[in-house]
Design an enzyme around this catalytic site. Sequence first.
Site, PDB file in Angstrom:
ATOM      1  N   ASP A  14     -22.485 -19.866 -32.250  1.00 55.39           N
ATOM      2  CA  ASP A  14     -21.814 -19.174 -31.245  1.00 55.39           C
ATOM      3  C   ASP A  14     -21.239 -20.397 -30.235  1.00 55.39           C
ATOM      4  O   ASP A  14     -22.075 -21.487 -30.358  1.00 55.39           O
ATOM      5  CB  ASP A  14     -22.824 -18.222 -30.522  1.00 55.39           C
ATOM      6  CG  ASP A  14     -22.132 -17.512 -29.189  1.00 55.39           C
ATOM      7  OD1 ASP A  14     -20.909 -17.294 -29.258  1.00 55.39           O
ATOM      8  OD2 ASP A  14     -22.783 -17.415 -28.203  1.00 55.39           O
ATOM      9  N   ASP A  16     -20.422 -20.162 -25.946  1.00 50.35           N
ATOM     10  CA  ASP A  16     -21.043 -20.124 -24.764  1.00 50.35           C
ATOM     11  C   ASP A  16     -22.485 -19.946 -24.885  1.00 50.35           C
ATOM     12  O   ASP A  16     -22.748 -18.468 -25.190  1.00 50.35           O
ATOM     13  CB  ASP A  16     -20.057 -19.159 -24.030  1.00 50.35           C
ATOM     14  CG  ASP A  16     -18.541 -19.491 -23.930  1.00 50.35           C
ATOM     15  OD1 ASP A  16     -18.300 -20.859 -24.078  1.00 50.35           O
ATOM     16  OD2 ASP A  16     -17.822 -18.807 -24.010  1.00 50.35           O
ATOM     17  N   ASN A  58     -16.494 -15.342 -29.231  1.00 52.41           N
ATOM     18  CA  ASN A  58     -15.609 -14.363 -28.758  1.00 52.41           C
ATOM     19  C   ASN A  58     -14.975 -14.818 -27.368  1.00 52.41           C
ATOM     20  O   ASN A  58     -15.779 -15.546 -26.614  1.00 52.41           O
ATOM     21  CB  ASN A  58     -16.618 -13.312 -27.941  1.00 52.41           C
ATOM     22  CG  ASN A  58     -16.974 -12.279 -29.099  1.00 52.41           C
ATOM     23  OD1 ASN A  58     -16.684 -12.228 -30.366  1.00 52.41           O
ATOM     24  ND2 ASN A  58     -17.694 -11.173 -28.770  1.00 52.41           N
ATOM     25  N   ASP A 133     -26.967 -16.615 -28.699  1.00 53.04           N
ATOM     26  CA  ASP A 133     -27.615 -16.368 -27.429  1.00 53.04           C
ATOM     27  C   ASP A 133     -27.624 -14.850 -27.159  1.00 53.04           C
ATOM     28  O   ASP A 133     -28.493 -14.583 -26.163  1.00 53.04           O
ATOM     29  CB  ASP A 133     -27.384 -17.265 -26.258  1.00 53.04           C
ATOM     30  CG  ASP A 133     -25.824 -17.051 -25.654  1.00 53.04           C
ATOM     31  OD1 ASP A 133     -24.987 -16.711 -26.711  1.00 53.04           O
ATOM     32  OD2 ASP A 133     -25.693 -16.752 -24.490  1.00 53.04           O
TER      33      ASP A 133
HETATM   34 MG    MG Z   1     -23.032 -16.756 -26.401  1.00 52.42          MG
END
Ligand code: MG
Length: 186
Positions: A14, A16, A58, A133
Site C-alpha cells: 500500500d 499512504d 486507492n 496499514d
Molecule cells: Mg494506507
Amino acid sequence: MASALGPRGLVILDRDGVINRDSKTFVKSADEWIPLPGSIEAIASLSRAGFTVAIASNQSGLARGLFDRSALRAMHRKLRRLVGAAGGRVDRIVVCPHGPDDGCSCRKPLPGLLQRLARHYDAPLDGVPVIGDSGRDLEAARAAGATPILVRTGNGARTESSLGGQPGDVAVYDDLAAAAAVLVGE
Ligand SMILES: [Mg+2]
Ligand SMILES: [Zn+2]
C-alpha cells in the site's frame, strides 16, 4: 507479455501510511508526498534482495477532484527517484482512481487492484506479501489469496487495535523497515 518477476517474487505495498505520511486532507502533490522514516531504504532493500516491488493504492482524491493524474505522476516520480537513489527500484504502480460510491471493482477492500498485478505478472498471488496499514488492505489481500501483513504506521496502530488482540493470519510490524527486514531475511 507478462513482466518477469525477481527471483524472490512479488511484494505488494500500500502507499499512504506505509511508504509516505498519510493525510486526512489527502496527499495532493509531490511536495505533500513525504516518505516515512526508513521506508525508502526498506523498498530498496527488498528490491536489492531480489523482490519485485509493486504498489497498489486507492486514490479517491482523483475522483474527488482534489488532484489530477499529472500530480499523481509527479508523486510517483518522486517516489521512484528516491528509491532509485537508495539503490532500489519500484516496478508497477496501480491505483484505483474511483470514489467509494462509484461501484468499481478495484477499490480496496475489493481485490481488483491486486488481481490486476497478478495479470500483469502472470503470477498467482498465493504467498505474496501484501503490506498495508488499513483493514481494507488486509481484506483485499485475503480476498485475492495473498498474505496480509500489517504495519503500525499510518492507520496501522488503529487497525491493530481493531483486530482486538486476535491478529489471526496477520503478521504485524512496527513499520515497513521492520517488515522488509523479515522478508529479506527469510
Ligand atoms: Mg494506507
Ligand atoms: Zn476503482
